[in-house]
Design a protein around this motif. Structure first.
Motif, PDB file in Angstrom:
ATOM      1  N   GLY A 103       0.871  -0.981  -0.216  1.00 42.19           N
ATOM      2  CA  GLY A 103      -0.041  -0.035   0.106  1.00 42.19           C
ATOM      3  C   GLY A 103       1.000   1.236  -0.022  1.00 42.19           C
ATOM      4  N   VAL A 104       0.169   2.172  -0.591  1.00 48.73           N
ATOM      5  CA  VAL A 104       0.983   3.506  -0.515  1.00 48.73           C
ATOM      6  C   VAL A 104       0.282   4.618   0.533  1.00 48.73           C
ATOM      7  CG1 VAL A 104       2.175   3.318  -2.638  1.00 48.73           C
ATOM      8  CG2 VAL A 104      -0.198   4.251  -2.413  1.00 48.73           C
ATOM      9  N   VAL A 105       1.241   5.489   1.249  1.00 50.54           N
ATOM     10  CA  VAL A 105       0.562   6.285   2.209  1.00 50.54           C
ATOM     11  C   VAL A 105       1.272   7.543   1.715  1.00 50.54           C
ATOM     12  CG1 VAL A 105       0.141   7.088   4.371  1.00 50.54           C
ATOM     13  CG2 VAL A 105       0.087   4.751   3.923  1.00 50.54           C
ATOM     14  N   GLY A 106       0.680   8.666   1.216  1.00 46.07           N
ATOM     15  CA  GLY A 106       1.497  10.133   1.146  1.00 46.07           C
ATOM     16  C   GLY A 106       0.801  11.081   1.890  1.00 46.07           C
ATOM     17  N   HIS A 107       1.513  12.187   2.111  1.00 44.40           N
ATOM     18  CA  HIS A 107       0.984  13.350   2.902  1.00 44.40           C
ATOM     19  C   HIS A 107       1.381  14.584   1.908  1.00 44.40           C
ATOM     20  CE1 HIS A 107       0.970  11.681   7.020  1.00 44.40           C
ATOM     21  NE2 HIS A 107       1.317  10.493   6.182  1.00 44.40           N
ATOM     22  N   SER A 108       0.070  15.251   1.480  1.00 45.54           N
ATOM     23  CA  SER A 108       0.412  16.656   0.724  1.00 45.54           C
ATOM     24  C   SER A 108       0.811  15.935  -0.677  1.00 45.54           C
ATOM     25  CB  SER A 108       1.229  17.595   1.523  1.00 45.54           C
ATOM     26  OG  SER A 108       1.072  18.874   1.033  1.00 45.54           O
ATOM     27  N   PHE A 130      -2.914  11.558   2.650  1.00 46.57           N
ATOM     28  CA  PHE A 130      -3.022  12.920   3.629  1.00 46.57           C
ATOM     29  C   PHE A 130      -3.149  14.001   2.973  1.00 46.57           C
ATOM     30  CE2 PHE A 130      -2.402   9.365   6.688  1.00 46.57           C
ATOM     31  CZ  PHE A 130      -2.745   9.722   7.845  1.00 46.57           C
ATOM     32  N   TYR A 131      -4.349  14.950   3.031  1.00 52.69           N
ATOM     33  CA  TYR A 131      -4.317  16.166   2.320  1.00 52.69           C
ATOM     34  C   TYR A 131      -3.800  16.084   1.021  1.00 52.69           C
ATOM     35  CZ  TYR A 131      -0.775  16.467   5.896  1.00 52.69           C
ATOM     36  OH  TYR A 131       0.392  16.218   6.566  1.00 52.69           O
ATOM     37  N   GLY A 132      -3.754  15.325   0.159  1.00 50.11           N
ATOM     38  CA  GLY A 132      -3.370  15.160  -1.198  1.00 50.11           C
ATOM     39  C   GLY A 132      -4.413  16.040  -2.034  1.00 50.11           C
ATOM     40  N   TYR A 133      -3.985  15.616  -3.276  1.00 53.64           N
ATOM     41  CA  TYR A 133      -4.868  16.338  -4.309  1.00 53.64           C
ATOM     42  C   TYR A 133      -4.766  15.514  -5.715  1.00 53.64           C
ATOM     43  CZ  TYR A 133      -0.079  18.521  -4.350  1.00 53.64           C
ATOM     44  OH  TYR A 133       1.249  18.569  -4.208  1.00 53.64           O
TER      45      TYR A 133
END
Length: 288
Positions: A103-108, A130-133
């Motif tokens: 799995g991938v977890v990214g921030h901003s 997390f608060y990505g776009y």
């Protein structure tokens, strides 16, 4: 912790820090740092988050990638996919991972890269943003930021001095935030990190927008966003959730009323602890 090289581009070695659960064949969480593509490094993952993932049964692979504007966003996205493919194909014996459960977890900006990876690698088992776009063509990204215009204006000369004459894979916020701030104040951020003109290169930019690439094969997705985010609008996660809903992809949008960007760093807040518990539940459902 073990540091490994997952990719070399000429003389540049791209590194990842591997934090093991101590159990063979555990799933892997790939952690993608933020920083507007301009700053950040693999070492920024908070220690308490590493411990949370490990205790829940997940190895963690916190990765560097090449930074903009010295490297354009298309190549940065390739780094993310290459790290995932390395874990899937080459790292099983060396690291003791389960290559079919990643799995991938990214921030901003990392959240954006995680969402883009979900569109380009359907074998991923889970995506957490997390608060990505999902849309870098929108006015919030291509225009001047009213929020950042309230801060001291960064002169062009200073911004130019912050651009390196070589490929970078690590840079601290102290070193490079001024460059990000300049780009957001001038409305040139997307152009600087992509090398594309938002007006004339719309088809190329569309290809870099996760919201446009969602299909029914997209991995299960968790979106987390503060409702009062002054950097990345909360509506970016809402739009991703709506698109995932349209094509029938399992997803959850967790909204934090009153919270701004980087809300997850407030680790002593009960609401933030609850969010991380929900994230771990989501990852258990899809990776274990």
């Amino acid at each position: 912790m073990k540091t490994v090289c997952y990719k070399a581009v000429g003389d540049v070695h791209l590194l990842g820090d591997f934090y093991s659960t101590g159990q063979a064949n555990s799933p892997v969480v790939v952690y993608i740092h933020g920083g507007g593509f301009i700053f950040g490094s693999r070492g920024e993952i908070p220690r308490d988050q590493i411990e949370g993932y490990n205790t829940a049964g997940f190895h963690v692979f916190s990765m560097d990638y090449r930074l903009a504007p010295e490297t354009r966003l298309t190549a940065i996205a390739e780094d993310i996919l290459d790290a995932i493919h390395w874990l899937q194909s080459d790292a099983s014996a060396e690291l003791g991972i389960e290559p079919s459960s990643i799995g991938v977890v990214g921030h901003s900006a990392g959240g954006y890269l995680a969402l883009l990876a979900g569109a380009r690698e359907p074998k991923l088992r889970a995506v957490v943003s997390f608060y990505g776009y999902g849309d870098i063509r929108a006015a919030w990204a291509t225009g001047a930021s009213s929020h950042y215009l309230q801060k001291p204006i960064v002169p062009r000369k200073l911004a130019d001095q912050l651009i390196a004459g070589e490929v970078l894979t690590e840079a601290s916020v102290q070193q490079r935030f001024g460059l990000y701030l300049y780009c957001r104040q001038q409305g040139t951020w997307v152009q600087e990190v992509t090398g594309l003109d938002p007006e004339w290169d719309q088809s190329e930019l569309q290809a870099l927008c996760p919201v446009e690439a969602v299909t029914a094969q997209y991995p299960p997705t968790l979106l987390l966003h503060g409702e009062q985010d002054n950097d990345v609008p909360y509506t970016q996660s809402v739009q991703m959730a709506e698109r995932l809903e349209q094509v029938g992809v399992a997803h959850t949008l967790i909204t934090l009323p009153g919270e701004d960007h980087l809300f997850d760093l407030q680790k002593d807040k009960e609401s933030v602890r609850h969010v991380f518990a929900q994230e771990l539940d989501f990852l258990r459902d899809h990776l274990l």
